[in-house]
Design a protein around this motif. Structure first.
Motif, short mmCIF file in Angstrom:
data_model
loop_
_atom_site.label_atom_id
_atom_site.label_comp_id
_atom_site.label_asym_id
_atom_site.label_seq_id
_atom_site.Cartn_x
_atom_site.Cartn_y
_atom_site.Cartn_z
N VAL A 1 0.85 -1.19 0.00
CA VAL A 1 0.00 0.00 0.00
C VAL A 1 0.89 1.24 0.00
O VAL A 1 1.99 1.24 0.58
CB VAL A 1 -0.95 -0.02 1.22
CG1 VAL A 1 -0.18 0.02 2.54
CG2 VAL A 1 -1.96 1.11 1.15
N LEU A 2 0.43 2.30 -0.63
CA LEU A 2 1.22 3.52 -0.80
C LEU A 2 0.98 4.48 0.37
O LEU A 2 -0.15 4.88 0.64
CB LEU A 2 0.84 4.19 -2.12
CG LEU A 2 1.68 5.38 -2.58
CD1 LEU A 2 3.12 4.95 -2.83
CD2 LEU A 2 1.08 5.98 -3.85
N GLU B 1 2.52 -4.70 7.34
CA GLU B 1 3.36 -3.79 8.12
C GLU B 1 2.77 -2.38 8.20
O GLU B 1 3.19 -1.58 9.05
CB GLU B 1 4.76 -3.71 7.51
CG GLU B 1 5.50 -5.04 7.51
CD GLU B 1 6.84 -4.95 6.80
OE1 GLU B 1 7.32 -3.80 6.59
OE2 GLU B 1 7.41 -6.00 6.45
N ALA B 2 1.82 -2.07 7.33
CA ALA B 2 1.29 -0.71 7.24
C ALA B 2 0.61 -0.22 8.53
O ALA B 2 0.78 0.95 8.90
CB ALA B 2 0.33 -0.60 6.07
N PRO B 3 -0.15 -1.06 9.25
CA PRO B 3 -0.79 -0.54 10.48
C PRO B 3 0.22 0.02 11.47
O PRO B 3 -0.06 1.03 12.13
CB PRO B 3 -1.51 -1.77 11.04
CG PRO B 3 -1.81 -2.60 9.84
CD PRO B 3 -0.61 -2.43 8.95
N ALA B 4 1.38 -0.61 11.58
CA ALA B 4 2.39 -0.12 12.52
C ALA B 4 3.04 1.17 12.02
O ALA B 4 3.47 2.01 12.82
CB ALA B 4 3.47 -1.18 12.72
N ARG B 5 3.08 1.36 10.70
CA ARG B 5 3.69 2.57 10.14
C ARG B 5 2.73 3.76 10.22
O ARG B 5 3.17 4.89 10.42
CB ARG B 5 4.07 2.30 8.68
CG ARG B 5 4.74 3.48 7.97
CD ARG B 5 6.20 3.59 8.31
NE ARG B 5 6.96 2.46 7.78
CZ ARG B 5 7.62 2.49 6.62
NH1 ARG B 5 7.59 3.58 5.87
NH2 ARG B 5 8.30 1.44 6.23
N THR C 1 -9.32 2.84 8.25
CA THR C 1 -9.55 2.95 6.81
C THR C 1 -8.81 1.86 6.06
O THR C 1 -9.33 1.27 5.11
CB THR C 1 -9.10 4.34 6.31
OG1 THR C 1 -9.95 5.34 6.89
CG2 THR C 1 -9.20 4.44 4.79
N LEU C 2 -7.59 1.54 6.49
CA LEU C 2 -6.84 0.47 5.86
C LEU C 2 -7.55 -0.87 6.03
O LEU C 2 -7.63 -1.67 5.09
CB LEU C 2 -5.43 0.39 6.44
CG LEU C 2 -4.56 -0.77 5.92
CD1 LEU C 2 -4.33 -0.64 4.42
CD2 LEU C 2 -3.23 -0.82 6.67
N ALA C 3 -8.08 -1.11 7.21
CA ALA C 3 -8.80 -2.37 7.45
C ALA C 3 -10.01 -2.48 6.52
O ALA C 3 -10.28 -3.56 5.97
CB ALA C 3 -9.23 -2.44 8.91
N ALA C 4 -10.73 -1.37 6.33
CA ALA C 4 -11.88 -1.38 5.42
C ALA C 4 -11.42 -1.61 3.99
O ALA C 4 -12.05 -2.35 3.22
CB ALA C 4 -12.64 -0.06 5.52
#
Length: 286
Positions: free
Chosen positions: A18-19, A110-114, A123-126
């Motif tokens: 993801v960007l 890894e994005a949730p931690a970033r 929003t990422l989870a959705a």
């Protein structure tokens, strides 16, 4: 006071990445997003902001729940969509600036931690739930046309009003936001005029279909056109008339209350995966 309005995109690429962008002013990691320009439609703003902040061009996928949170003495609403890259997805040559000093493709896990903010993690989870690749089939009612009573000549030759011509121009960034490359339209003048500005701007030919006109449409013919657009898996727009719209809805397998039918120049965006509609949204040009 009214909310500050912004738009952004959760952009995926096939390698399950993801960007994300980093803003030095706030020292935070988030999704590319930004405020709407005056008179700008949120869909156009979302695509524009991704290009300006990352150098990556995207097309929109299914919509996501909006974010709303306080900013100073006001509230801010951010409209979000999922998105896919159109063209090159390499961000290694990005040049840092005062607004965005880093752009990175981050593994989804890894994005949730970033991400800095909880609302971005939500929003990422959705987005992860609807991240599979889709294509948009846009059903468009032609823009405002001259009245039947005032028109002299065959109804198929009835033209747009000046207000309708302006609506046709304003449809251009909306259709571009969904990566429309195929333009299928009734042969009636008012439909052709509604999509011609986009065709001329984007450089795609008009696919003229007499069977989408009021005079010639049949359930079987419209169903065949819709079935083809679903199967082709490229972004497409189908422009037709109010009496023909229910035939297109039936062919797409969706229900729309006749009392809330599309207004002139309003579009119904169907996000299609494997010939099945997975999300629907409605927009009008601004």
């Amino acid at each position: 006071m009214p909310d500050i309005l912004a738009a952004g995109v959760v952009v995926f690429r096939p390698r399950r990445e993801v960007l994300l962008v980093h803003r030095p002013k706030y020292d935070d990691w988030s999704f590319p997003k930004g405020k709407l320009d005056r008179g700008e439609h949120p869909t156009a703003a979302a695509v524009r902001e991704v290009a300006e902040e990352t150098g990556v061009h995207v097309r929109l996928g299914p919509p996501l729940p909006s974010q709303r949170y306080p900013v100073a003495r006001r509230m801010k609403t951010v409209h979000y969509w999922t998105g896919r890259v159109v063209g090159d997805d390499d961000v290694s040559a990005y040049r840092p600036n005062d607004e965005i000093d880093a752009v990175a493709w981050v593994p989804i896990d890894e994005a949730p931690a970033r991400l800095t903010y909880e609302h971005d993690r939500e929003t990422l989870a959705a987005a992860r739930g609807v991240r599979r690749k889709t294509h948009a089939v846009v059903i468009l009612r032609h823009a405002r046309a001259r009245s039947r009573d005032a028109w002299r000549g065959p109804d198929a030759g009835r033209t747009l009003l000046k207000a309708g011509e302006l609506e046709a121009d304003r449809l251009v960034p909306l259709l571009a936001a969904y990566g429309v490359t195929r333009i299928v339209t009734s042969t009636s003048t008012r439909c052709v005029q509604s999509v011609r500005p986009y065709a001329e701007t984007a450089g795609f030919p008009l696919d003229l279909r007499p069977r989408l006109s009021e005079e010639n449409a049949t359930p079987k013919a419209v169903a065949k056109i819709v079935e083809d657009l679903f199967a082709t898996e490229t972004g497409a727009v189908l422009c037709t008339h109010r009496p023909v719209l229910p035939l297109a809805y039936d062919a797409a397998g969706i229900e729309l209350d006749p009392e809330s039918g599309l207004a002139p120049a309003e579009l119904l965006v169907l996000h299609v995966r494997k010939s099945r509609v997975v999300a629907v949204e409605r927009h009008r040009p601004r």
